[in-house]
Structures are given as structure tokens and as C-alpha cells.
Design a protein around this motif. Structure first.
Motif, PDB file in Angstrom:
ATOM      1  N   GLU A 402       0.828  -1.210   0.000  1.00 11.91           N
ATOM      2  CA  GLU A 402       0.000   0.000   0.000  1.00 11.91           C
ATOM      3  C   GLU A 402       0.864   1.262   0.000  1.00 11.91           C
ATOM      4  O   GLU A 402       0.580   2.227  -0.726  1.00 11.91           O
ATOM      5  CB  GLU A 402      -0.929  -0.003   1.222  1.00 11.91           C
ATOM      6  N   ALA A 403       1.907   1.257   0.809  1.00  9.83           N
ATOM      7  CA  ALA A 403       2.807   2.415   0.854  1.00  9.83           C
ATOM      8  C   ALA A 403       3.475   2.622  -0.500  1.00  9.83           C
ATOM      9  O   ALA A 403       3.637   3.766  -0.961  1.00  9.83           O
ATOM     10  CB  ALA A 403       3.852   2.211   1.949  1.00  9.83           C
ATOM     11  N   GLY A 404       3.889   1.536  -1.142  1.00 10.57           N
ATOM     12  CA  GLY A 404       4.535   1.644  -2.440  1.00 10.57           C
ATOM     13  C   GLY A 404       3.588   2.143  -3.513  1.00 10.57           C
ATOM     14  O   GLY A 404       3.932   3.037  -4.306  1.00 10.57           O
ATOM     15  N   ILE A 405       2.369   1.606  -3.559  1.00 10.11           N
ATOM     16  CA  ILE A 405       1.394   2.002  -4.587  1.00 10.11           C
ATOM     17  C   ILE A 405       1.103   3.500  -4.511  1.00 10.11           C
ATOM     18  O   ILE A 405       0.938   4.165  -5.537  1.00 10.11           O
ATOM     19  CB  ILE A 405       0.097   1.181  -4.434  1.00 10.11           C
ATOM     20  N   SER A 406       1.055   4.043  -3.324  1.00  8.64           N
ATOM     21  CA  SER A 406       0.743   5.477  -3.168  1.00  8.64           C
ATOM     22  C   SER A 406       1.776   6.368  -3.839  1.00  8.64           C
ATOM     23  O   SER A 406       1.516   7.550  -4.111  1.00  8.64           O
ATOM     24  CB  SER A 406       0.642   5.827  -1.678  1.00  8.64           C
ATOM     25  N   LEU A 407       2.962   5.823  -4.125  1.00 11.40           N
ATOM     26  CA  LEU A 407       4.042   6.611  -4.734  1.00 11.40           C
ATOM     27  C   LEU A 407       4.081   6.491  -6.256  1.00 11.40           C
ATOM     28  O   LEU A 407       4.954   7.070  -6.894  1.00 11.40           O
ATOM     29  CB  LEU A 407       5.385   6.171  -4.146  1.00 11.40           C
ATOM     30  N   TYR A 408       3.139   5.766  -6.836  1.00 12.07           N
ATOM     31  CA  TYR A 408       3.099   5.619  -8.296  1.00 12.07           C
ATOM     32  C   TYR A 408       2.439   6.856  -8.907  1.00 12.07           C
ATOM     33  O   TYR A 408       1.318   6.825  -9.403  1.00 12.07           O
ATOM     34  CB  TYR A 408       2.346   4.350  -8.687  1.00 12.07           C
ATOM     35  N   GLU A 412       7.560  10.906  -9.811  1.00 12.54           N
ATOM     36  CA  GLU A 412       8.212  10.246  -8.675  1.00 12.54           C
ATOM     37  C   GLU A 412       9.255   9.260  -9.190  1.00 12.54           C
ATOM     38  O   GLU A 412       9.105   8.658 -10.253  1.00 12.54           O
ATOM     39  CB  GLU A 412       7.164   9.503  -7.835  1.00 12.54           C
ATOM     40  N   SER A 413      10.340   9.078  -8.448  1.00  6.72           N
ATOM     41  CA  SER A 413      11.371   8.120  -8.826  1.00  6.72           C
ATOM     42  C   SER A 413      10.817   6.704  -8.765  1.00  6.72           C
ATOM     43  O   SER A 413      10.089   6.343  -7.828  1.00  6.72           O
ATOM     44  CB  SER A 413      12.566   8.229  -7.873  1.00  6.72           C
ATOM     45  N   MET A 414      11.166   5.879  -9.751  1.00  3.82           N
ATOM     46  CA  MET A 414      10.706   4.498  -9.754  1.00  3.82           C
ATOM     47  C   MET A 414      11.376   3.676  -8.657  1.00  3.82           C
ATOM     48  O   MET A 414      10.940   2.559  -8.365  1.00  3.82           O
ATOM     49  CB  MET A 414      10.934   3.859 -11.119  1.00  3.82           C
ATOM     50  N   ALA A 415      12.391   4.228  -8.040  1.00  3.84           N
ATOM     51  CA  ALA A 415      13.034   3.532  -6.916  1.00  3.84           C
ATOM     52  C   ALA A 415      12.290   3.764  -5.605  1.00  3.84           C
ATOM     53  O   ALA A 415      12.469   3.016  -4.646  1.00  3.84           O
ATOM     54  CB  ALA A 415      14.484   4.004  -6.779  1.00  3.84           C
ATOM     55  N   ALA A 416      11.444   4.780  -5.566  1.00  3.10           N
ATOM     56  CA  ALA A 416      10.798   5.177  -4.308  1.00  3.10           C
ATOM     57  C   ALA A 416       9.893   4.095  -3.723  1.00  3.10           C
ATOM     58  O   ALA A 416       9.933   3.853  -2.504  1.00  3.10           O
ATOM     59  CB  ALA A 416      10.028   6.481  -4.510  1.00  3.10           C
ATOM     60  N   PRO A 417       9.043   3.419  -4.514  1.00  5.25           N
ATOM     61  CA  PRO A 417       8.174   2.388  -3.910  1.00  5.25           C
ATOM     62  C   PRO A 417       8.961   1.260  -3.249  1.00  5.25           C
ATOM     63  O   PRO A 417       8.575   0.774  -2.177  1.00  5.25           O
ATOM     64  CB  PRO A 417       7.370   1.875  -5.116  1.00  5.25           C
ATOM     65  N   ASN A 418      10.047   0.848  -3.884  1.00  3.60           N
ATOM     66  CA  ASN A 418      10.871  -0.205  -3.306  1.00  3.60           C
ATOM     67  C   ASN A 418      11.463   0.240  -1.969  1.00  3.60           C
ATOM     68  O   ASN A 418      11.468  -0.518  -0.990  1.00  3.60           O
ATOM     69  CB  ASN A 418      11.989  -0.577  -4.278  1.00  3.60           C
ATOM     70  N   GLN A 419      11.942   1.467  -1.920  1.00  4.24           N
ATOM     71  CA  GLN A 419      12.528   1.983  -0.684  1.00  4.24           C
ATOM     72  C   GLN A 419      11.488   2.066   0.430  1.00  4.24           C
ATOM     73  O   GLN A 419      11.749   1.708   1.581  1.00  4.24           O
ATOM     74  CB  GLN A 419      13.146   3.356  -0.945  1.00  4.24           C
TER      75      GLN A 419
END
Length: 542
Positions: A402-408, A412-419
Motif C-alpha cells: 500500500e505504501a509503495g502504490i501510493s508513490l506511483y 516520482e522516482s521508480m526507486a521510491a516504492p521499493n525503498q
């Protein structure tokens, strides 16, 4: 005479009816033409691109695998048969006042005997009418052609994998097309460099002998991404050498390779096709969304049908039956159905456990619809109810997703959801006592969370920032195999939740959201009756 006319009319009507039953929702010829134009715009002056169809792969003896087209070739042409090549010119080529062209598609020749065995071929006329090419020729014409590739400043090709079989069935198979090109273009693999090798060579040239220890480490890391570097004897010797005199000699050899001249480039197409394919056009989104929804519905039907006595293979079959019911041609990749500890194997495809019992079952599957591939994973309890331990890990993975999806979001950097996902999972594992500190290196979350999907399940992309109409997975996971360095109550729990997310100007859209994701929603879905409950086959062992 009337009877004869009636038979002719009936035959025509039957043929038309049969033709109308062929799927008609493939990408349009206008789409492919637009994509060729987009690639041509990126090509420098006096250049040519050559893209080959996929090779036919042998399964065993005289049986081949079902042919699957090279995604880049299909993206640019729409052609779904083997033994073909596309030649794309940066400028219009003029042969005479009447003859000019900026692209040529070479295709399999019509052959009545071959078509009786293996089905109708599109042929030259079909390539023109159905695919919209002004200039289409038989593949054998490419072998015979006098195209002077050496006159071009740049020749763009994809890396040859050298897996072309010469069956000697005809003289215009993909083996012959590739061989002919290599001869015409003066192809010599020693005369050009892959992008990663070029970077390393340039680094070797720019680094003094006294400071080459760091270069050796970089070469070591590069080998992970490009194992073919191990075949470069000079580079491997340079990596291991300790003698300054030897290093200097090896450096000279490497610089000579770097300065070797060739007009063949294997980096341009990879980079620019990734740029084109990572953002989906409206036509692509229709097909990709359908593939994703089919896959999500497959997950729903398995949730309703799953029983502890079932096998992994049976569950795989239910998924794939749903795909076929909706007209999906293939699975986008080998189906993964792992019960218990098998769910801790990331790419487990044996699916041969005969009884799933009361364990968790990780199911990572995706339908391929008209070439476009979904990638959806759900992890559910075989008996319909999560244990407390399973629920703890599941909710941890769910919250990370859920936290990762919110960053799509666009920009936004594509690395952000993983982090973001990794931060939540590490904190959760620490709270549960599975790891001892936040900075502990552990094997429980060994992969990234995000990759493009499209014509490939791992579609090419440049992985910079999110752009509108990208479709990217979000797939955190926690895997605690038997024997892990933690309390035994966690052993054998493998959980991954994967969804396919469309990036829009507004909020991200979960295309696979139909398949339940929360503990409550999964358990409720699993409590429902399945249409397959009454589907009982004879016992063959009696």
C-alpha cells in the motif's frame, strides 16, 4: 447450374464465417506504423535498423515449441510468424523515379504444402493488406538482396544470442537471414562493444595504473549484469593482475579494442525501444488491462475452488482454464504455484506438490492476451483461514505494498516504492523478532518491487521517473524458508502480493484490484462456493 452456384455461395459464406471467428482485437496496423515512425525519428541521419523475428525453438526431436514472436519485432510490425526481418531506414531510399521506400518487411513465402501442415501464412500480399506495408518482399529476397549496409554511418541491431538453428528445410529461415546480414554488413563481434563493456573500457583507459584496484572491483560488479564479459580474456586478466607492467600491457590492448572502428551499434535499439515501450498507448492499455483483469479473475476463481486435498498442478490448471475461457492465447510466463516452503522459492515452476494441505499457497501467474502480459500474485491459505503467524506476515507485506502504490505518481522516482516497502518490512521484521536490527542484511526480502509489464512480463524501460500511462508492478514479499535463523513458528511462510498499477495524472489505478488483497476479503472470497465444486473426474487408480 443452380446447384453449382449454390455450392459456390455456400463455400464463400462458410469461408467468411470462419474468418470472422478469428480474433480481431489485435493492435491496428496504424499503431505499428506509428511506432515505426517514432523509432525512425530517433535515428540519426544515414542510418538503418535491422530487426529480426524470433527463432523457432525445438522442444524435442521433430516437435517445436509454439512460436512466440520477438516483442520488439511485433511492436513494430504486428507480424506473428517466424523467418522475417524488418529493415528501417532513417531517410527515404530512392532506386528510381518510380521506386522509393523507407522500410521493407521481408516475410515467409506462401507455400501450399507447408501451409497444409502448419497453417496459412500471411505472405507478401497479406503483409501489405493486413499490416499496411507499402513494400513487403519474401524472406528469400533479403538473402538475395544487394543492400549495401556498409554505406550507412550507423547500423542498429539487437544483440545476437546465437540460438538460430539451421534446419535446412529452406534457404530463407531466420538462420539464413541472420547469416546473410552478417556477411552483407561485415559483422564481426570483435569490432563492436556492448554499452556496459564500452563504459568499462573507457574507465580502464582513463584510470592510471596506480589506481586500478577500484576498476577491478567495478569489473567484478559488472560481471553480475553482463556475464558475457567473462569471455574477454584481456579484461579478466586486467581484473586479476597485480604486476604493473602486465597491467600496462593489458591496458594498451583494451584501448585498441575501444578505438576499433565499426558502424554496427547494439546499444541504440535496446535503449530507444525501451523508451518507446515503457509508456503505453491507448490501444495497448485496452489489451493490457484485459490481460490483467483475466488474471485477477483467475485468482478469484481459485480462491473459491481451493481445497486442502488439491495439488499445485490442479490449481495451476484452474488459473489457466480461466485464461483460455477468456480467449487468452498463452500464459505470459511459466506459472508459479507454491504451497508452504515452495512459496519461498521465488521462481518455483515445478508445481508438482500433490497435496497442498493446510499451507499457504503463493500463486504468481499472468495471462497473455493478444501479446500483452499481466503479472498478478496472491498468497492465500489452502483451508481458507490465515493462522496468526501467517496473518502477521501477510499484513506486513500488504502495508508495504500500500505504501509503495501510493508513490506511483507522475514524476516520482521508480526507486521510491521499493525503498518505502523495504523500510516498512524491515521495521516489521524487527518488531516480530525475525531480524535483530534495522540495518541487518537478511534474505527475507531479496528482490525489488517494481518492473514494467507489456509485451514482456518484464517489459523494457529506462527506470527513471514515473510517467503517465506506464503500467508497473508493485510486488513486495517476505520469504522465511525452513531452517531460517529465526523462531520456527515463522518457517515455511512465503508471501508475495503483486498488482499491476497504471500511472495516471491523478491517483494510481490498480488494474488487478478485483482480486481480493486483504486478509478479510480473501477469507470471505474463499468461503464462497465454486462452480468447480461439482466437477469430479473418474478415479483412474481404481
Amino acid at each position: 447450374m443452380r446447384i453449382f452456384k449454390f455450392l459456390i455461395v455456400a463455400l464463400v459464406m462458410h469461408s467468411a464465417s470462419s474468418f470472422s471467428q478469428i480474433p480481431s482485437d489485435f493492435l491496428s496496423k496504424e499503431f505499428h506504423k506509428d511506432r515505426r515512425a517514432a523509432l525512425r525519428e530517433k535515428m540519426p541521419a544515414n542510418s538503418v535498423a535491422i530487426i529480426f523475428a524470433n527463432s523457432v525453438r525445438n522442444r524435442a526431436n521433430d516437435v517445436d515449441y509454439v512460436f512466440h514472436q520477438d516483442p520488439n519485432f511485433y511492436y513494430l510490425t504486428g507480424y506473428r510468424e517466424p523467418n522475417a526481418v524488418l529493415v528501417l531506414f532513417s531517410e527515404t531510399q530512392i532506386e528510381s523515379e518510380e521506386t522509393s521506400y523507407d522500410e521493407i518487411l521481408y516475410v515467409q513465402k506462401r507455400d501450399v504444402k507447408a501451409e497444409q501442415w502448419n497453417g496459412k501464412r500471411l505472405g507478401v500480399a497479406g503483409a501489405k493488406k493486413t499490416l499496411g506495408f507499402d513494400v513487403a518482399l519474401n524472406a528469400e529476397d533479403f538473402v538475395k538482396s544487394d543492400i549495401n549496409f556498409k554505406k550507412f554511418d550507423r547500423i542498429f541491431i539487437e544483440k545476437f544470442e546465437n540460438d538460430y538453428r539451421n534446419s535446412s528445410k529452406n534457404s530463407a529461415e531466420i538462420y539464413d537471414l541472420v547469416f546473410s546480414f552478417k556477411e552483407k554488413a561485415g559483422y564481426n563481434p570483435k569490432n563492436f562493444l556492448s554499452p556496459i563493456k564500452k563504459q568499462i573500457y573507457e574507465l580502464v583507459r582513463a584510470t592510471s595504473i596506480e589506481n586500478t584496484a577500484n576498476v577491478a572491483q567495478i569489473i567484478g560488479r559488472a560481471l553480475v549484469y553482463d556475464p558475457s564479459l567473462s569471455g574477454d580474456k584481456d579484461l579478466m586478466q586486467f581484473k586479476e593482475a597485480t604486476d604493473a607492467k602486465l597491467k600496462k600491457e593489458l591496458q594498451k590492448r583494451i584501448v585498441l579494442k575501444l578505438e576499433a572502428k565499426t558502424n554496427i551499434d547494439i546499444g541504440f535499439l535496446a535503449k530507444n525501444m525501451a523508451t518507446l515501450r515503457e509508456v503505453k498507448a491507448a490501444e495497448e492499455l485496452v489489451l493490457l488491462t484485459k490481460a490483467v483483469r483475466i488474471s485477477a479473475i483467475g485468482q478469484i476463481e481459485v480462491m473459491k475452488a481451493m481445497k486442502p486435498h488439491m495439488s499445485e498442478t490442479e490449481l495451476q490448471g484452474i488459473h489457466e482454464f480461466v485464461y483460455k475461457k477468456y480467449g487468452a492465447e498463452y500464459e505470459g510466463y511459466p506459472s508459479i504455484v507454491g504451497a508452504g516452503n515452495n512459496g519461498c522459492i521465488l521462481h518455483y515452476i515445478e508445481n508438482n506438490k500433490t497435496n497442498i494441505g493446510n499451507e499457504l499457497v503463493l500463486m504468481d501467474l499472468g495471462a497473455e492476451y493478444r501479446g500483452y502480459t499481466a503479472d498478478v500474485t496472491r498468497t492465500i491459505p489452502a483451508n481458507g483461514t490465515f493462522t496468526d503467524e501467517q496473518k502477521e506476515i501477510y499484513n506486513l507485506v500488504y502495508n508495504a505494498q500500500e505504501a509503495g502504490i501510493s508513490l506511483y505518481t507522475v514524476g516520482e522516482s521508480m526507486a521510491a516504492p521499493n525503498q518505502a516497502a523495504r523500510k516498512i518490512i524491515n521495521a516489521g521484521l524487527l518488531t516480530l523478532g525475525i531480524i535483530k536490527s534495522l540495518d541487518e542484511k537478511h534474505p527475507y526480502f531479496p528482490h525489488g518491487t517494481s518492473h514494467h509489464i507489456g509485451l514482456d512480463v518484464h517489459d523494457p524501460g529506462n527506470y527513471g521517473n514515473f510517467e503517465e500511462n506506464m503500467v508497473v508492478t508493485m510486488e513486495p514479499g517476505v520469504y522465511i524458508p525452513i531452517g531460517s535463523a529465526c523462531d520456527e513458528k515463522w518457517w515455511g511462510i512465503g508471501i508475495r502480493i503483486e498488482d499491476d498499477i497504471l500511472v495516471t495524472k491523478k491517483d494510481p489505478v490498480n488494474l488487478s484490484g478485483e482480486a481480493p488483497r486483504t486478509v478479510k476479503a480473501i477469507e470471505e472470497m474463499m468461503a464462497k462456493k465454486s462452480v468447480l465444486d461439482a466437477f469430479i473426474l473418474p478415479d483412474l487408480d481404481k
